[in-house]
Design a protein around this motif. Sequence first.
Motif: not given
Lengths: 295, 444
Positions: B99-114
């Motif tokens: 999608p263009d926009i995604m809800q992400a829990e705080y603890q998932k952000i490093p995983t997603l950035v990585s």
Amino acid sequence: MLAPYGFLAPAAVLFAAFLALPIGYAAYLSLRTVKVSGLGLGKGSRREIWAGLDNYARSLSDPEFLGSVGRVGLYGLIVVPTMLGLALLFALLLDSRRTRGRNFSRVAIFLPYAVPAVISSLLWGFLYLPAVSPFYYVFQHAGWDVPTIMSSRLVVFAVANIAVWGGTGFNMVVIYTALKAIPTELYEAATIDGASELAIAWRIKIPIVMPALIMTFVFSMIATLQVFAEPVTLKPLTNTISSTWTPLMKVYRDAFTRDDLYSAAATSVVIAAATFILSFGFLRLVQNRAFSQEK
Amino acid sequence: MRLHTGTRAATIVAATALLAAACSGGTSSSTTTDAATTAAAANEKVELTFWTWAPNMDKVVEGWNAAHPDIHVTVNKQDGGDPAVTKLLTAIKAGSGAPDIMQAEYQKIPTLVSADALADIKGDIDPGLAKQFPDGVWNAVTLGGDSVYAVPQDSGPMEFYYRTDVFDQLGLTVPTTWAEFADVAAKLHTADPTKYLGTFSAADAGWFTGLAQQAGASWWGIDGNAWSVSINDAATLKVADYWGGLVESGVIDNKPMYTPEWNAALNNGTQVGWLSAVWAPGVLAGNAADTAGKWKMAPMPQWDAAKPSTGNWGGSAVAVTSQSKHAKESAQFITWLNTDQKAVTSLVKEAGIYPANIPAQTEALASPPAFFSNQPDFYTLAGKIAQTAGSFTFGPNVNVAYSAYNDEFGKAAEAKSKAAFTAAVQSMQKITIEDLKTSGFSVK
């Protein structure tokens, strides 16, 4: 000249596109891995590289994987004989001449097979939890001290019970259908010779339906190696089912929780190979005995 | 991670030019100037998709769509935090479908950035935005660096919920320290062996993380160009040892939360307390509807009463994915969603969240949640507690650490032994650090 190939083409194309290709891709993935460099946060900090047999080595030496194999072995030892024993017993009872309410019983025994494993696991899960289970309510009021079935020692029985409940009906129908195909002249001859119902069942019916029994055995063995839905559904209800409780659960965890498709692919290949070897090994072992009439 | 300098400069130049064009052209109405610029200039309607699992998000987004005819956002409802991330990572690997926009829990952000799944929106948002959020929360969307990967939506400062009727009946006082919590737990369980002050849930890694955070833990860290992992630090071991003691003595239950059994226990009054977060009223209203008006919220029991602190359980941010072709419009939307007063008020009303945006909180949180109408100062107290949340850094393999928590603490809770609890922390540390090393991350 081309006609035979034309007839073969649809099957060959479907086989290639939906079986051979995905299997080949999984095998390819199992030899790859991703290497991260540094903090792993920048673009291009992940590279996919060849891993050789590293994924296999890690999978086969992982104590969690070996533990899950042992657990599934125990689970199979409980499920397969119980389920097939019950299926054979019910089939013979239904086939017996004195049985009443045959159609109703057959449908009633078969019905659990129509309930999806996730639903049946949820239903059984409720029955297993002492605080919400009507069974434990009765036990408590009767003053019986019944152990919690989802405790670490008994949980394998809790999972096995769901499989037996769901699978007996299907296997019974397979065996029952084989029994129906037996010509009744055989029974008449046996009765004239003075054989009892029990002797007919033991000496005539069971040997004749042996191929059906072997087939249900092989199917049950494969289903055992692939047990997944029941423990995954029960997992949130208890501390005793880990995320690698069965081999397929480990594959799922590696692929989707750890985001490591490569290890997951390697473990999948190992499970597929084990299934293949066990099924064909068993069939080869019993082939001469069971299928001799067909040759 | 970042745009090349050239690209970024070009983007800024282009954006400025468009802004100037839009303003001088006077084509957009005053209320939608910021949002309409790019789209109006390009003269076409921008379609954005938004993956979220927040309830009723479509109703909140209606407010945006009505005011922004040029940027249309479609809500795509997800099952929850974990499945949505799995789907997103698959789409990123596949190269399309995100999608263009995604809800992400705080603890998932490093995983997603990585996994290179999120776009750096630093250039597309107002630099003053950082000041509108608590430091700890803002830190979670920047990973402590220069980039911005998401705009915070809600946070979950932890609090202690208890049954006032049972406390009154048994003459118990609300515990303010962990020592008192242990005493009250023991008194309660002795007075009525069917009752517990709470349970140690091996199924909820986020819950234990919050407890460790309260004690001062921060499990990951960036040290130069390497990650550090400190799950087995003194603070976490102290927390594990404490809970191991409570479970071993039997005064605290050892069953997971969110099971039919647990729901029944909340409803029939055998779970007398719950260490939860600010979103608990919604859960209690749904799972224990019969107990309305019987609960109250208090600050967490403290390790050091002189220095009150809390941890976070849950909370998420909204990010722009790296596959979005409309990063700028997406950034405008997520800024509106999480900072505009109307949007935030609507989020509180429709989705029942506790907003992270400080300026919008006062108006949005004017009245207590319906289930806690007996505690009129609920949000005043919650606001004070929220300020005491410590900072916590998540690493790129939170998923591995959390699944290790489930397995290792599952065994420990079943064993009901204090020693097993601290051993579980050590196993988590070992599994997490080994996973980083195997993947090739630099680890200190």
